[in-house]
Scaffold this motif. Structure first.
Motif, PDB file in Angstrom:
ATOM      1  N   GLN A 184       0.702  -1.405   0.104  1.00  0.00           N
ATOM      2  CA  GLN A 184       0.121  -0.158  -0.349  1.00  0.00           C
ATOM      3  C   GLN A 184       0.237   1.104  -0.018  1.00  0.00           C
ATOM      4  OE1 GLN A 184      -3.556  -0.056   0.056  1.00  0.00           O
ATOM      5  NE2 GLN A 184      -3.636  -2.505   0.115  1.00  0.00           N
ATOM      6  N   PHE A 234       2.270   9.451   9.983  1.00  0.00           N
ATOM      7  CA  PHE A 234       0.440  10.096   9.330  1.00  0.00           C
ATOM      8  C   PHE A 234       0.499  11.114  10.566  1.00  0.00           C
ATOM      9  CE2 PHE A 234      -1.204   6.220   7.902  1.00  0.00           C
ATOM     10  CZ  PHE A 234      -2.181   6.258   7.120  1.00  0.00           C
ATOM     11  N   ASN A 286      -8.496   4.141  -2.671  1.00  0.00           N
ATOM     12  CA  ASN A 286      -9.370   4.753  -1.616  1.00  0.00           C
ATOM     13  C   ASN A 286      -7.885   5.235  -0.124  1.00  0.00           C
ATOM     14  OD1 ASN A 286     -11.597   5.093  -2.655  1.00  0.00           O
ATOM     15  ND2 ASN A 286     -12.306   2.930  -1.203  1.00  0.00           N
ATOM     16  N   LEU A 287      -7.442   4.236   0.064  1.00  0.00           N
ATOM     17  CA  LEU A 287      -6.442   4.855   1.114  1.00  0.00           C
ATOM     18  C   LEU A 287      -5.334   5.795   0.647  1.00  0.00           C
ATOM     19  CD1 LEU A 287      -5.144   3.766   3.900  1.00  0.00           C
ATOM     20  CD2 LEU A 287      -3.162   2.081   2.842  1.00  0.00           C
ATOM     21  N   LEU A 291      -6.175   8.247  -1.229  1.00  0.00           N
ATOM     22  CA  LEU A 291      -7.203   9.120  -1.163  1.00  0.00           C
ATOM     23  C   LEU A 291      -7.040  10.288  -0.110  1.00  0.00           C
ATOM     24  CD1 LEU A 291      -7.836  10.588  -3.658  1.00  0.00           C
ATOM     25  CD2 LEU A 291     -10.121   9.600  -3.058  1.00  0.00           C
ATOM     26  N   PHE A 292      -7.245   8.764   0.765  1.00  0.00           N
ATOM     27  CA  PHE A 292      -7.599   9.291   2.455  1.00  0.00           C
ATOM     28  C   PHE A 292      -6.688  10.035   3.111  1.00  0.00           C
ATOM     29  CE2 PHE A 292      -6.372   7.963   6.676  1.00  0.00           C
ATOM     30  CZ  PHE A 292      -6.947   8.737   7.046  1.00  0.00           C
ATOM     31  N   MET A 293      -5.465   9.715   3.016  1.00  0.00           N
ATOM     32  CA  MET A 293      -3.767  10.195   2.829  1.00  0.00           C
ATOM     33  C   MET A 293      -3.707  10.876   2.315  1.00  0.00           C
ATOM     34  SD  MET A 293      -1.615   6.360   2.559  1.00  0.00           S
ATOM     35  CE  MET A 293      -1.143   5.604   3.789  1.00  0.00           C
ATOM     36  N   VAL A 321      -5.994  13.448   1.587  1.00  0.00           N
ATOM     37  CA  VAL A 321      -6.525  14.243   2.518  1.00  0.00           C
ATOM     38  C   VAL A 321      -6.403  14.659   3.665  1.00  0.00           C
ATOM     39  CG1 VAL A 321      -9.330  14.338   3.316  1.00  0.00           C
ATOM     40  CG2 VAL A 321      -8.766  13.940   0.872  1.00  0.00           C
ATOM     41  N   TRP A 322      -5.894  13.524   4.105  1.00  0.00           N
ATOM     42  CA  TRP A 322      -5.827  13.771   5.596  1.00  0.00           C
ATOM     43  C   TRP A 322      -4.709  14.998   6.068  1.00  0.00           C
ATOM     44  CZ3 TRP A 322      -6.978  12.844  10.791  1.00  0.00           C
ATOM     45  CH2 TRP A 322      -5.694  12.341  11.726  1.00  0.00           C
TER      46      TRP A 322
END
Lengths: 378, 464
Positions: free
Chosen positions: B202, B207, B231-232, B234-236, B238-239
């Motif tokens: 991944q 984080f 998705n992961l 993308l989440f990263m 945004v995060w």
């Protein structure tokens, strides 16, 4: 106007700083001890290796020039109050100084005497031997440094704040320490019994040989005039190569006794810190209030009163009449790892009028005491 | 008359001389572990996959045993005796030697990874990197890189010196919590999670490491990686953006920058643990403060410009902007700030300039949080000026070189951009003058000179 301040401790330097804040007067600060102001209360940390001399100086060296405070290193031997001139001792040589040569005399328009304290000695036999000293000045720490190399034991006489500091200093260098305390508990003329015992436990926990209810009878010396041991008041002999005299301090004014200024134990001052001589003020440890304030003593050799007095003196020098009012008594100390603060009067003994609440933690190392007036219920 | 000789009763000997069996044993253990690393570096070990574990175990047990012997027999309290006398802690020869070794190690890591054994182009690793292959294989099923070696050693340093720090300050709950926190974030967020994500193929990410400290967050390869990571990924993305724009300002408003710098950050984590013996070496002069303000804000400006250019290039495909090339700028940033400043100088100079050189003079993240802290935060250190004796312990032991005393002796609140809220000033103060606070009562006056009320009447509760 030319203001001369004799003494570069907290009181003298605070006076100088505040005069500069309020005016453009010429300011001269004189010291025989060190070139620059340092925190006297931090002297112990030099010996313990927590800080260097530079670290205990609250202002950088450029500060003095920037604020136009002239510094002179030298020993004033006499003061001509009539002609307003200070005469320096020509024989005095500072060991290390970067302030340049000492003048032979300095005149003043207004003078502040911020002379500090000197170590108490009570006429003990042997008290003037080598390796016997108090702890007050920078020179005292230098001499501790020199004389305490490779000694097998130090004996400290006196159970007050400086005594425990000295014990902590030696302890930090693995030098065994015996503390002779005349009272039956540590500092029990100031601390109530519970606190006094707590500090006593702390001293013993740190490996100090604490001898309560024990006075000093005599200091023994050898042919070279060096201390080699003490005889205590019950009569025990303790061999040692260093004797610390820490039974309090007194105002450092003996050399002024014949000068014409009015003194008692200290230099007598009114509430504006003015002495018996016009244009001469006294500030800090050496000043003795003519009228004692309620809840306070007339000589208080503590850091913050020196600072407060310095500020008050500065106001009066600059023409604002300000009376010295330190408010309620407060103080603080650190006894090895126990921090101590006090606000207001804490009597040692219980009284009819006062109620006290005392809490002590299970570890016996934390406590709080509250004292308040009893109210009669109808 | 008795003639009694009392032996030293010093059960609480502050710095026990080096005669104790436990001290000798623990030193031997730790040095053996280190020696194994050096021998591996020199290609003297190969093939045996257990040796690296043994080496790390020896270093760990040696350090912790030594710290245990040093602190646990003593009563709880501040342990600064002899700090300015030590060869390691007062810029003696040991400090210079240590600084040189660490600096050399960093130079190898960044610019000559082959020297530590990184296999070139498909070849297998040798030396130190090969020594760590077994650990890397166990964690992510891939051979080690020089950065893996660095990550393991870095994390280990924070963990073992964190234990030491906790033993040293075990009387102080704030210090214990804060240290457990940096240990946790280093082990889980900086090390374990990214490595495991890597194992699962991944996109990996620390984080807690946000832009601009994580200066490559907006680089094309990182954006591509995140955008192609499902998705992961993308989440990263945004995060990472939320961290800098939303999460960190809110936390800094409530707690000051300390929530990050001395509770979470990896650079701060190493400075607070392994760097603790050097905290007093920071320069407290006004001149240093001036240099600090110029330097750290210049780095921030540099980071912002570099990032804007990189994003511009990413969006437009144009790398030439006016007379500047975004790839060149980004390379220079990586070389000057990312490698030389934060790594080589930042850690290599611990024993000479103190543990927070990077955090104080260079970190753009610290600059951002510092500006927030200075102008928009509840955090300050309150001072009980009446009890201050101007001793200087607070200033001396401030790793950020803040002259804490100058505020404390005036009874003034301390609101400084650089303060990381480590709380050591309050710990070493012998008179209980300093207190780290987040209160709101007098927040508007937090920088005014005279201010006395700390506790509002409404917060006082009379028990029974």
């Amino acid at each position: 106007m030319k203001i001369v301040i004799l003494g570069n401790g907290i009181s003298g330097v605070t006076a100088a700083r505040f005069v500069r804040k309020m005016s453009n007067h010429e300011i001269i600060v004189i010291s025989k001890e060190t070139d620059y102001f340092f925190s006297r209360t931090a002297l112990m940390y030099l010996y313990m290796g927590h800080m260097r001399l530079k670290d205990v100086q609250p202002y950088e060296t450029a500060f003095w020039q920037k604020n136009r405070i002239q510094l002179i290193r030298g020993e004033v031997s006499t003061i001509d109050f009539h002609e307003k001139i200070l005469h320096f001792d020509p024989k005095f040589r500072a060991q290390e100084t970067i302030l340049g040569a000492t003048p032979s005399s300095v005149s003043y328009d207004k003078l502040v005497l911020a002379l500090g304290s000197a170590t108490n000695k009570f006429g003990w036999p042997g008290q003037d031997l080598d390796r016997v000293q108090g702890l007050y000045s920078y020179q005292d720490v230098e001499s501790m440094e020199k004389t305490s190399q490779d000694i097998s034991r130090a004996v400290i006489v006196g159970g007050g704040l400086i005594g425990i500091e000295m014990a902590e200093m030696f302890h930090s260098r693995h030098i065994p320490v015996t503390m002779l305390v005349r009272e039956s508990n540590y500092w029990d003329m100031v601390l109530p019994p519970e606190e006094s015992k707590m500090v006593g436990r702390q001293i013993v926990e740190h490996g100090i040989d604490l001898r309560l209810a024990t006075g000093l009878k005599e200091i023994k010396g050898n042919d070279q005039g060096q201390a080699t041991g003490v005889i205590t008041n019950p009569g025990d002999q303790i061999d040692c190569e260093f004797v610390g005299l820490t039974a309090g301090v007194h105002p450092n004014i003996r050399w002024l006794k014949e000068s014409g200024i009015e003194t008692d134990r200290g230099i007598l001052v009114d509430e504006y810190l003015q002495s018996s001589i016009k244009d001469v003020y006294a500030s800090g440890d050496c000043a003795q209030m003519r009228t004692t304030r309620a809840g306070r003593r007339n000589i208080e050799a503590v850091w913050y009163t020196g600072r407060m007095m310095g500020e008050v003196v500065a106001h009066n020098l600059c023409g604002n009449q300000v009376a010295y009012d330190p408010g309620i008594w407060f103080n603080s100390a650190k006894f090895f790892d126990i921090e101590y603060q006090v606000y207001g009067q804490v009597p040692v003994e219980s009284s009819e009028k006062l109620e006290t609440i005392y809490w002590e933690g299970d570890d016996g190392e934390k406590s709080i005491r509250l004292i308040f007036e009893k109210i009669q219920k109808e | 008359m008795t003639d009694q000789v009392y032996p030293s009763m010093s059960i609480a000997d502050p710095h026990p001389p080096f005669v104790d069996g436990m001290q000798k044993l623990s030193t031997a253990l730790g040095l053996t572990g280190l020696l194994m690393l050096i021998l591996a570096w020199l290609n003297q070990f190969s093939g045996d996959s257990t040796l690296v574990w043994i080496s790390l175990l020896l270093i760990t047990s040696g350090t912790i045993l030594y710290a245990w012997r040093q602190y646990m027999p003593l009563p709880e309290g501040i342990k600064n005796n002899g700090v300015w006398f030590g060869r390691l802690t007062s810029r003696g020869w040991l400090a210079w030697a240590t600084g040189l070794v660490i600096t050399f190690f960093y130079v190898c890591l960044y610019w000559y990874p082959g020297l530590v054994g990184l296999g070139a182009e498909g070849q297998s690793n040798t030396g130190l990197v090969a020594f760590f292959d077994p650990i890397s294989m166990a964690i992510k099923d891939k051979p080690a890189s020089q950065w893996f070696v660095y990550g393991v050693l870095y994390t280990l340093a924070i963990l073992i010196f964190g234990v030491k720090f906790i033993l040293k300050y075990r009387h102080n709950q704030y210090q214990i919590l804060r240290t457990l926190s940096v240990m946790f974030f280093q082990l889980c967020f900086a090390f374990a999670i990214p490595e495991l994500l890597d194992r699962l193929n991944q996109p990996s990410m620390d984080f807690k490491n946000m832009w601009p400290l994580n200066y490559y967050f907006f680089f094309d390869w990182n954006l591509d990686k995140l955008l192609s990571g499902g998705n992961l990924g993308l989440f990263m993305l945004v995060w990472g953006i939320a961290m800098i724009l939303i999460i960190s300002p809110i936390l800094t408003y409530f707690y000051g920058k300390r929530w990050y710098c001395s509770w979470v950050c990896g650079c701060g984590g190493l400075a607070e643990t392994a760097g603790d013996p050097f905290r007093h070496l920071s320069d407290k002069s006004l001149k240093a403060w001036k240099i600090e303000r110029w330097l750290i804000h210049s780095v921030l400006v540099f980071a912002v410009i570099m990032t804007i250019m990189v994003i511009y290039t990413y969006l437009t495909g144009q790398s030439q902007i006016l007379f500047l090339n975004s790839y060149n700028i980004r390379e220079w940033y990586g070389f000057l700030i990312g490698a030389a400043f934060s790594g080589v100088v930042g850690v290599g100079f611990y024993p000479l300039m103190g543990s927070r050189v990077w955090c104080r003079f260079g970190c753009p993240m610290a600059a951002v949080l510092g500006l927030q802290q200075r102008f928009f935060s509840r955090f300050r250190i309150t001072t009980n000026g009446g009890q201050c004796i101007s001793c200087g312990n607070c200033s001396t032991y401030c790793e950020m070189g803040i002259d804490v005393r100058s505020y404390a002796q005036r009874g003034q609140n301390i609101v400084r951009a650089s303060c990381v809220g480590c709380g050591i000033c309050a710990a070493v103060c012998p008179r209980g003058v300093l207190r780290l606070e987040n209160g709101t009562v007098d927040i508007k006056e937090r920088t005014t000179a005279v201010r006395n009320i700390h506790v509002p009447v409404g917060e006082v509760k009379i028990l029974s």
